[in-house]
Design a protein around this motif. Structure first.
Motif, mmCIF file in Angstrom:
data_model
loop_
_atom_site.group_PDB
_atom_site.id
_atom_site.type_symbol
_atom_site.label_atom_id
_atom_site.label_comp_id
_atom_site.label_asym_id
_atom_site.label_seq_id
_atom_site.Cartn_x
_atom_site.Cartn_y
_atom_site.Cartn_z
ATOM 1 N N GLY A 1 0.785 -1.229 0.000
ATOM 2 C CA GLY A 1 0.000 0.000 0.000
ATOM 3 C C GLY A 1 0.812 1.271 0.000
ATOM 4 N N ALA A 2 2.143 1.162 0.060
ATOM 5 C CA ALA A 2 2.970 2.368 0.105
ATOM 6 C C ALA A 2 2.871 3.168 -1.201
ATOM 7 C CB ALA A 2 4.422 2.011 0.400
ATOM 8 N N GLY A 3 2.847 2.462 -2.327
ATOM 9 C CA GLY A 3 2.771 3.156 -3.612
ATOM 10 C C GLY A 3 1.497 3.949 -3.764
ATOM 11 N N SER A 4 0.372 3.349 -3.406
ATOM 12 C CA SER A 4 -0.906 4.060 -3.479
ATOM 13 C C SER A 4 -0.922 5.266 -2.552
ATOM 14 C CB SER A 4 -2.053 3.112 -3.116
ATOM 15 O OG SER A 4 -2.170 2.072 -4.066
ATOM 16 N N ALA A 5 -0.347 5.100 -1.360
ATOM 17 C CA ALA A 5 -0.316 6.202 -0.399
ATOM 18 C C ALA A 5 0.517 7.363 -0.928
ATOM 19 C CB ALA A 5 0.238 5.714 0.938
ATOM 20 N N VAL A 6 1.661 7.062 -1.542
ATOM 21 C CA VAL A 6 2.507 8.108 -2.116
ATOM 22 C C VAL A 6 1.771 8.830 -3.237
ATOM 23 C CG1 VAL A 6 4.590 8.542 -3.471
ATOM 24 C CG2 VAL A 6 4.698 7.056 -1.475
ATOM 25 N N LEU A 7 1.143 8.069 -4.138
ATOM 26 C CA LEU A 7 0.464 8.676 -5.271
ATOM 27 C C LEU A 7 -0.686 9.573 -4.824
ATOM 28 C CD1 LEU A 7 0.173 9.015 -8.288
ATOM 29 C CD2 LEU A 7 -1.184 6.910 -8.348
ATOM 30 N N ASP A 8 -1.464 9.138 -3.855
ATOM 31 C CA ASP A 8 -2.559 9.973 -3.362
ATOM 32 C C ASP A 8 -2.026 11.278 -2.777
ATOM 33 O OD1 ASP A 8 -4.449 8.122 -4.142
ATOM 34 O OD2 ASP A 8 -4.555 7.138 -2.181
ATOM 35 N N TRP A 9 -0.914 11.192 -2.050
ATOM 36 C CA TRP A 9 -0.300 12.410 -1.518
ATOM 37 C C TRP A 9 0.172 13.310 -2.650
ATOM 38 C CZ3 TRP A 9 4.705 14.219 -2.178
ATOM 39 C CH2 TRP A 9 5.033 15.355 -1.417
ATOM 40 N N GLN A 10 0.791 12.735 -3.691
ATOM 41 C CA GLN A 10 1.305 13.535 -4.799
ATOM 42 C C GLN A 10 0.191 14.270 -5.536
ATOM 43 O OE1 GLN A 10 3.482 10.195 -6.590
ATOM 44 N NE2 GLN A 10 5.306 11.492 -6.591
ATOM 45 N N VAL A 11 -0.912 13.590 -5.784
ATOM 46 C CA VAL A 11 -2.012 14.231 -6.508
ATOM 47 C C VAL A 11 -2.571 15.394 -5.695
ATOM 48 C CG1 VAL A 11 -4.346 13.911 -7.395
ATOM 49 C CG2 VAL A 11 -2.596 12.173 -7.855
ATOM 50 N N ALA A 12 -2.774 15.178 -4.404
ATOM 51 C CA ALA A 12 -3.297 16.247 -3.553
ATOM 52 C C ALA A 12 -2.309 17.405 -3.459
ATOM 53 C CB ALA A 12 -3.619 15.700 -2.169
ATOM 54 N N ARG A 13 -1.038 17.081 -3.256
ATOM 55 C CA ARG A 13 -0.022 18.137 -3.150
ATOM 56 C C ARG A 13 0.169 18.833 -4.489
ATOM 57 N NH1 ARG A 13 1.772 22.161 -1.641
ATOM 58 N NH2 ARG A 13 3.904 22.542 -0.939
ATOM 59 N N GLY A 14 0.077 18.092 -5.604
ATOM 60 C CA GLY A 14 0.191 18.707 -6.913
ATOM 61 C C GLY A 14 -0.896 19.739 -7.147
ATOM 62 N N ARG A 15 -2.126 19.411 -6.790
ATOM 63 C CA ARG A 15 -3.223 20.375 -6.921
ATOM 64 C C ARG A 15 -2.934 21.624 -6.093
ATOM 65 N NH1 ARG A 15 -7.829 18.269 -9.243
ATOM 66 N NH2 ARG A 15 -7.816 16.011 -9.592
ATOM 67 N N GLN A 16 -2.448 21.409 -4.901
ATOM 68 C CA GLN A 16 -2.154 22.522 -4.003
ATOM 69 C C GLN A 16 -1.029 23.398 -4.570
ATOM 70 O OE1 GLN A 16 -0.444 21.593 -0.049
ATOM 71 N NE2 GLN A 16 -2.383 22.323 0.791
ATOM 72 N N MET A 17 0.040 22.778 -5.067
ATOM 73 C CA MET A 17 1.176 23.535 -5.576
ATOM 74 C C MET A 17 0.841 24.311 -6.844
ATOM 75 S SD MET A 17 4.275 20.820 -4.873
ATOM 76 C CE MET A 17 5.532 21.879 -5.603
ATOM 77 N N LEU A 18 -0.035 23.771 -7.682
ATOM 78 C CA LEU A 18 -0.454 24.513 -8.867
ATOM 79 C C LEU A 18 -1.174 25.797 -8.477
ATOM 80 C CD1 LEU A 18 -1.615 21.498 -11.054
ATOM 81 C CD2 LEU A 18 0.330 23.004 -11.542
ATOM 82 N N VAL A 19 -2.017 25.707 -7.469
ATOM 83 C CA VAL A 19 -2.708 26.907 -6.986
ATOM 84 C C VAL A 19 -1.711 27.880 -6.360
ATOM 85 C CG1 VAL A 19 -4.430 27.776 -5.357
ATOM 86 C CG2 VAL A 19 -4.874 25.676 -6.654
ATOM 87 N N GLU A 20 -0.713 27.347 -5.668
ATOM 88 C CA GLU A 20 0.280 28.188 -4.997
ATOM 89 C C GLU A 20 1.119 29.015 -5.969
ATOM 90 O OE1 GLU A 20 2.446 25.386 -2.686
ATOM 91 O OE2 GLU A 20 0.927 25.241 -1.102
ATOM 92 N N THR A 21 1.133 28.664 -7.266
ATOM 93 C CA THR A 21 1.878 29.484 -8.229
ATOM 94 C C THR A 21 1.302 30.884 -8.334
ATOM 95 O OG1 THR A 21 0.520 28.831 -10.148
ATOM 96 C CG2 THR A 21 2.433 27.426 -9.597
ATOM 97 N N GLY A 22 0.023 31.046 -8.003
ATOM 98 C CA GLY A 22 -0.627 32.342 -8.138
ATOM 99 C C GLY A 22 -0.910 32.732 -9.572
ATOM 100 N N LYS A 23 -0.731 31.800 -10.503
ATOM 101 C CA LYS A 23 -0.950 32.075 -11.923
ATOM 102 C C LYS A 23 -2.303 31.542 -12.366
ATOM 103 C CE LYS A 23 4.033 31.591 -12.742
ATOM 104 N NZ LYS A 23 5.099 30.800 -13.419
ATOM 105 N N GLU A 24 -2.846 32.152 -13.402
ATOM 106 C CA GLU A 24 -4.090 31.675 -13.992
ATOM 107 C C GLU A 24 -3.795 31.129 -15.381
ATOM 108 O OE1 GLU A 24 -6.997 31.150 -12.827
ATOM 109 O OE2 GLU A 24 -6.625 32.004 -10.847
#
Length: 372
Positions: A147-170
């Motif tokens: 289950g480690a791989g699934s856990a990492v991927l779920d974290w990456q997708v959530a963090r990726g969404r967050q980091m895209l917003v953090e760019t402040g770009k549209e």
């Protein structure tokens, strides 16, 4: 190995994609209507992204530069087990932490203090009209199927969404995972989370023991060795040549200089047009020397990182002249093959050109994305 596949192992994305002229299928846009919906709404980013789920007896914490040694050992164990046709050097792992990207990383340690899993998300600062969160990571072969791989991927997708917003770009945005052929378990894992194949790449090689043709150019055109004083002119030419390339984003002087651990200046060339008082860059070819890959490949090769020809000079054999000059440089250095990677949807006729020059397919990979 930026942009590499997630789990169960690590797999390199195309290091760069060779494209004659830098023109491929127009694209790089997100879902219809995204231009009118703010990214902060489209991304659906959580306010807080917790560490990966506590599975497989691993303790999770952020990865930092202090962990480079353990990360290098882990990537080595993964690649020794999976035996991909490449190896990631220690220098490339250091590049995970470069300043050209906003990055976030998590590691999972076992009870003995050994790093057993990791995940990176990286967003390039220079992206403007298309924002991309590249996911890479892997799980120790002894810790898979827990289950480690699934856990990492779920974290990456959530963090990726967050980091895209953090760019402040549209802008349109995407989360990206690259997958080598044969990685069926990874494909199933990411498809279950909404990733879809967006682009396909073909790795090719050319036997340098075969005759290399001479390519005559127009009187005012000449291929010259790459040199530092030409580098920024090549960067600006690259931004022009790849301006309409699918998903391409412009390079700043800083981003252009990053990721050059294995850059081979002696195998790199520039096509100049001297028909006016000021020489102009008509095309360019930049090569890499990945000696750590050669045992895994089973041969030595000079690798064409990127080739581009500006629109004004297309159809005048510039790309062919650059490639044959590079082939001779590879051959004269004792290399057995010339290698490159090409976007199979490239509309410039690159695949046909490479085949005509004697390149043959060795393997394929795919880019999977979640469009935001």
């Amino acid at each position: 190995m930026p942009g590499a596949a997630v789990v169960p192992g690590t797999a390199a994305a195309p290091r760069t994609t060779a494209a004659t002229g830098g023109v491929a299928a127009p694209g790089g846009v997100a879902a219809p209507g995204s231009a009118t919906v703010p990214l902060a709404v489209r991304a659906g980013a959580p306010a807080v992204v917790p560490p990966p789920a506590a599975v497989a007896g691993l303790e999770w914490r952020p990865l930092g530069a202090v962990d480079i040694g353990g990360l290098t050992d882990l990537v080595g164990r993964i690649e020794d087990a999976d035996d991909p046709p490449y190896r990631t050097s220690a220098e490339e792992i250091v590049e995970y932490f470069d300043s050209g990207h906003a990055w976030s990383a998590m590691g999972g340690w076992d009870a003995t203090g050994s790093l057993r899993a990791f995940g990176f998300v990286r967003v390039r600062h220079g992206d403007t009209s298309l924002l991309r969160a590249f996911c890479s990571g892997g799980v120790d072969p002894l810790w898979r199927h827990r289950g480690a791989g699934s856990a990492v991927l779920d974290w990456q997708v959530a963090r990726g969404r967050q980091m895209l917003v953090e760019t402040g770009k549209e802008a349109p945005a995407r989360i990206v995972v690259h997958v080598d052929e044969g990685m069926d378990a990874l494909t199933r894992l990411i498809e279950a989370r909404g990733f879809e194949p967006r682009r396909w790449y073909t790795e090719m090689r050319r036997d340098l023991s075969l005759p290399i043709p001479e390519v005559p150019l127009d009187r005012h055109l000449a291929v010259v060795p790459w040199s530092p004083d030409l580098d920024d002119a090549v960067r600006r030419a690259h931004n022009r040549a790849f301006g309409d390339h699918w998903g391409s984003q412009p390079h700043t002087p800083e981003s252009w200089r990053q990721g050059r651990t294995h850059f081979a200046p002696g195998w790199s060339f520039v096509a100049l047009d001297r028909s006016s008082d000021r020489a102009q860059v008509a095309g360019y070819l930049m090569s890499g020397r990945y000696e750590q890959d050669w045992p895994a490949l089973g041969w030595t090769e000079g690798y064409t990182e990127i080739i581009g020809v500006l629109r004004e000079w297309r159809g005048r054999h510039v790309a062919t002249a650059l490639m044959t000059e590079a082939m001779r440089a590879y051959r004269d250095s004792g290399m057995q093959y010339a290698g490159l990677d090409v976007d199979t949807d490239n509309l410039t006729g690159a695949v046909r050109l490479y085949a005509k020059l004697g390149y043959e397919v060795t393997r394929t990979s795919a880019m999977y994305t979640v469009e935001i």
